[in-house]
Design an enzyme around this catalytic site. Structure first.
Site, PDB file in Angstrom:
ATOM      1  CE1 TYR A   1      -3.845  -2.293  -0.031  1.00  0.00           C
ATOM      2  CE2 TYR A   1      -2.699  -3.209   1.936  1.00  0.00           C
ATOM      3  CZ  TYR A   1      -3.999  -3.399   0.937  1.00  0.00           C
ATOM      4  OH  TYR A   1      -4.658  -4.155   0.931  1.00  0.00           O
TER       5      TYR A   1
ATOM      6  CE1 TYR B   1      -8.884  -4.587   3.019  1.00  0.00           C
ATOM      7  CE2 TYR B   1      -8.703  -3.455   5.409  1.00  0.00           C
ATOM      8  CZ  TYR B   1      -8.192  -4.210   4.450  1.00  0.00           C
ATOM      9  OH  TYR B   1      -7.143  -4.957   4.778  1.00  0.00           O
ATOM     10  NE  ARG B   2      -4.700  -1.892   4.785  1.00  0.00           N
ATOM     11  CZ  ARG B   2      -4.001  -2.566   5.530  1.00  0.00           C
ATOM     12  NH1 ARG B   2      -4.347  -3.860   5.721  1.00  0.00           N
ATOM     13  NH2 ARG B   2      -2.994  -2.117   6.308  1.00  0.00           N
TER      14      ARG B   2
END
Lengths: 152, 526
Positions: free
Chosen positions: B90, B471-472
Site C-alpha cells: 500500500y 477498505y484500504r
C-alpha cells in the site's frame, strides 16, 4: 571457468579466512587489514538443492549454516537477530530473490547493509548475497568471485 | 538531482528547520541523505518510484513527537507519519505529498504493558507483531497475538489501518481499546477511559463517557497515535486447523454460502480464508513451471497446475479454538455442512496449546491462524520471477456467494486483460468478505509495473460502478477510492474536511491520507 562445485569450495575457503584471492595466505583473524573478521552465518533454503549444496560446502569450512524453512522473517527474528545482538556477524546466502529483498529491509533496521547481491544465472530465481555492517576485504573478494562466476 | 524541499521552503530555511528537529531528537535521528532516504521510497511503486520525502525524523518518545509537531506547526512543514513503514503493498513508508518530512515512529518500540489476567497489551507504534509475540513468549504469558499475513508490521499501524488477522481476534480495529494521540497543536489526548487520569480501565472499556473518538484516528490524518491498547486472546486449551479443498471454479459461490452461517452462529470463530489456486500454488511453486507465454495464465494451464500439485481451485482454511469437546462438536458441524459441496476434500490437524512452542503448524497460512507471525506470504514475490512486487486491490464484499462470484469474475477478467493472473482470495468476516487481489509484477519491468498500476485504477472504477469499494488502498489510489464513497454528493468527505480544518488548520499532518487534503491543497491535488 570453474564449475559450481569448485566455486562453492572456493567460497568456503575464502569464508574460512584461509585465502583471499590474489593475495597471500592469511590467517582467519588477519583478514580485513588486521581487524578481526566477524563470524559468518550462511542462510540456505532446504527446499532448493543448489542452496543446500552451497550451504554444505561452506559449512565444511566451519561456517554455521541455518535453514530458512521458507520464512526468512521468522529466521531473522528467532535466530539471526538474536545472534547479531550478541556478536556482529557477516551473513551470506544463496536463496530466493524474495528472501534477500526481505532481509535487506530487516538488516537495514539493524544498521546493516547488503554488500553484494548477484543473481544466479544457473539456478532459477536464486540470488547470492552478503550482508554486513561494513564491507570487509574478504567480503569484497567473495563479491568479485561471485560476480565472475554467477552472472550470466 | 535537486534536493526535495517542503512546499515554499528555500534550502536555507529547511536547513534551519532540520537543526531545530536535531535539537529535539539528536542529529543522528534526522535523516537527510539521499541514500538513507531510500527507505522512504515506495518499494512496490506501480511505475518509477518517485522520491517524495524531504527528510525523515525518528523520535523516541511522545514528548519528542509533541515537540516535532509544534515546530512543524510553527513552520508549516508537512509531516507524514509511519509506524514502521512495512505496509509495502500500500506504499510502504513513502509520503503522498512531495516535500513531506516523514515522522518515523520505529524507535518508539516499547511494549509498555501486557496484562495476562485481563488479556491486553499497551504498545508504542514501533512494536511489530514479531516483537510482541517474542515478548509474550519470553514472559511466558498464556496469551496469543493476532498477526496479519506479513508479521513485521506495527501493531499500532496495522490496527489503525484496520488490518486483519486470522484468529478470533482478527478484526484488529474492533480489538483496539484506548489510544494516546498527539494533536496537530502538540496537545496530548487519551481516548476512552484514558481520559480519566486515575483510571485503571484504559484498556478495558473502550467508550469511556460521552462521544467516542477512537475511530476518528483510524485511516486518518487528524492526529498521531503514540500509544494503543490491543486485546489479546487467552491461549485456547486446544485448536484445530482445517483445510477444505474444492475442485471446481464455480464452487466459490457455494463455499461462501456454506461458510456464512457457520461464521454468523459462531461455529467458526476466526477469519476463515478462501484461497484461489494461484495464491496457493505461489507458496509452493513458481509460474514458469506452469506457463511461460505472454499474458495471464490460460485456463488450461491453471487446470494442469491444479492437477499436478493436487490442490483445489479454492481452498478454505479455518480454525476452531477452545475446549476439546467444544472444538470436536464444532468440527463435526462444520464438516457436515462443507461435505454437502460436491467434491469437498477436508483435512484437519489438531493441536494442544500447551505444546505450541514445540509443535507449531508449519504451513505459512496455518501459522497466522495459530497466532504465530511470519513473512512466508512474500514467497508470492517469486511467482513471476525477477524482482517481484505486488500492489493490492482490496474491495469489501457482502458475504454472499453471488457477490463473491461477481467480484471474482470482474477482477479475474480485468486482470487477464492486463496480463495478470488472479492471485487472490476472500477472508471471511461475519457479514462481509475482504476480497484481496494482488497484481504481482517484476519491478525491473517498467511496462509490467505500469500495467499493474493501470489495472488497479480500472479495478477501483469497475468496482465503484457495481457499488463496491476498497477498505484500504495504495497511496496512489487514495483519492480515487475516497471518491467512490459518494452518497449525498460526497457528504462524508466534506465532514472529514471540516474536521481536518478544525483540528489541523495548518494542514501539517499526513496531507492527502485517505483522500483528505488540507484546505490549502484541496482541489489542487487529485
Amino acid at each position: 571457468m570453474i564449475d559450481r562445485r569448485q566455486f562453492f569450495n572456493a567460497v568456503a575457503v575464502i569464508l574460512a579466512g584461509v585465502l583471499v584471492p590474489g593475495k597471500r595466505l592469511m590467517r582467519y583473524d588477519a583478514i580485513g587489514n588486521g581487524a578481526t573478521t566477524p563470524p559468518t552465518m550462511v542462510v540456505y533454503d532446504e527446499r532448493i538443492p543448489a542452496s543446500c549444496a552451497f550451504a554444505r560446502s561452506v559449512s565444511r569450512a566451519g561456517i554455521r549454516a541455518i535453514e530458512s524453512r521458507g520464512d526468512v522473517g521468522e529466521l531473522w527474528h528467532n535466530a539471526m537477530r538474536p545472534a547479531l545482538q550478541r556478536v556482529p556477524h557477516r551473513l551470506i546466502g544463496l536463496t530466493l530473490a524474495s528472501d534477500i529483498f526481505l532481509l535487506k529491509l530487516l538488516a537495514a533496521d539493524a544498521g546493516m547493509k547488503v554488500w553484494h547481491e548477484v543473481p544466479s544465472a544457473s539456478s532459477g530465481n536464486l540470488v547470492f548475497w552478503g550482508i554486513a555492517d561494513k564491507v570487509d576485504e574478504a567480503g569484497e573478494s567473495l563479491a568479485a568471485l561471485c560476480s565472475d562466476l554467477l552472472v550470466a | 538531482m535537486s534536493r526535495i524541499l517542503p512546499p515554499g521552503f528555500s534550502e536555507r530555511e529547511f536547513e534551519a528547520a532540520l537543526q531545530r528537529f536535531s535539537a529535539v531528537i539528536g542529529k543522528p535521528h534526522v535523516i537527510t541523505t539521499a541514500a538513507d532516504l531510500e527507505s522512504y521510497l515506495d518499494p512496490f511503486a506501480p511505475g518509477n518510484a518517485a522520491a517524495y520525502a524531504a527528510a525523515a525524523v525518528r523520535p523516541a518518545s511522545t514528548e519528542q513527537v509533541q515537540a516535532i509537531v509544534r515546530i512543524a506547526q510553527e513552520l508549516r512543514i508537512p509531516l507524514w507519519t509511519v509506524s514502521t513503514g512495512k505496509n509495502l503493498a500500500y506504499g510502504g513508508a513513502a509520503p503522498r505529498l512531495k516535500g513531506c518530512v516523514v515522522l518515523d515512529l520505529k524507535r518508539m518500540n516499547h511494549v509498555i504493558e501486557v496484562n495476562e489476567e485481563l488479556g491486553y497489551a499497551l504498545v508504542e507504534p514501533g512494536v511489530s507483531y514479531f516483537d510482541l509475540y517474542a515478548y509474550i513468549r519470553q514472559q511466558g504469558y498464556k496469551l496469543w497475538i493476532d498477526p496479519p499475513a506479513p508479521g513485521w508490521g506495527s501493531v499500532v499501524g496495522n490496527t489503525l489501518e484496520r488490518g486483519f488477522g486470522y484468529t478470533p481476534y482478527g478484526d484488529h480495529s474492533a480489538m483496539q481499546c484506548g489510544m494516546e494521540v498527539v494533536l496537530a497543536n502538540g496537545e496530548l489526548v487519551r481516548t476512552g477511559m484514558g481520559a480519566m487520569a486515575g483510571s485503571s480501565m484504559w484498556q478495558l472499556y473502550k467508550p469511556g463517557y460521552g462521544a467516542s473518538y477512537d475511530g476518528m484516528f483510524m485511516q486518518s490524518n487528524f492526529g498521531i497515535v503514540t500509544k494503543l491498547g490491543i486485546w489479546l486472546m487467552p491461549q485456547p486449551e486446544s485448536f484445530l486447523l482445517c483445510h477444505a479443498r474444492f475442485r471446481q471454479e464455480a464452487d466459490l459461490e457455494m463455499i461462501v454460502d456454506t461458510l456464512r452461517p457457520l461464521r454468523l452462529d459462531g461455529t467458526i470463530q476466526n477469519n476463515a480464508v478462501i484461497e484461489g489456486a494461484v495464491r496457493w500454488a505461489a507458496g509452493i511453486s513458481n509460474r514458469e513451471r506452469w506457463y511461460e507465454g505472454d499474458g495471464a495464465m490460460p485456463q488450461v494451464a491453471i487446470e494442469r497446475m491444479i492437477r499436478q500439485l493436487d490442490i483445489g481451485w479454492w481452498t478454505l482454511r479455518f480454525a476452531l479454538y477452545g475446549r476439546k469437546e467444544v472444538v470436536d462438536l464444532n468440527y463435526r458441524i462444520a464438516r457436515k455442512a462443507l461435505e454437502k459441496i460436491p467434491g469437498a476434500d477436508i483435512s484437519v490437524k489438531r493441536y494442544a496449546s500447551d505444546t505450541v512452542p514445540a509443535v507449531e503448524p508449519s504451513a505459512a497460512g496455518d501459522k497466522g491462524q495459530a497466532g504465530i507471525p511470519g513473512l512466508a506470504v512474500f514467497q508470492m514475490l517469486n511467482w513471476r520471477g525477477g524482482n517481484g512486487a505486488h500492489i493490492d486491490f482490496s474491495p469489501v464484499c457482502p458475504a454472499t456467494g453471488r457477490d463473491a462470484m461477481k467480484q471474482y469474475r470482474m477482477v479475474k477478467t480485468r486482470a487477464g486483460e492486463y496480463g495478470f493472473d488472479y492471485y487472490g482470495g476472500f477472508t471471511a468476516g461475519l457479514r462481509h468478505l475482504y476480497h484481496i487481489f494482488a497484481a504481482i509484477f517484476d519491478r525491473g519491468d517498467v511496462h509490467q509495473a505500469e500495467q499493474a498500476g493501470e489495472l488497479l485504477r480500472v479495478l477501483v472504477e469497475d468496482a465503484g460502478k457495481q457499488g463496491y469499494a476498497e477498505y484500504r488502498s495504495h497511496l496512489e489510489y487514495m483519492d480515487l477510492v475516497a471518491a467512490q464513497y459518494d452518497f449525498n454528493d460526497h457528504a462524508l468527505m466534506r465532514l472529514s474536511e471540516r474536521i481536518k480544518d478544525a483540528l489541523d488548520p495548518a494542514g501539517i499532518l499526513s496531507p492527502g491520507k485517505q483522500g483528505v487534503w488540507p484546505a490549502s491543497l484541496r482541489g489542487k491535488k487529485t
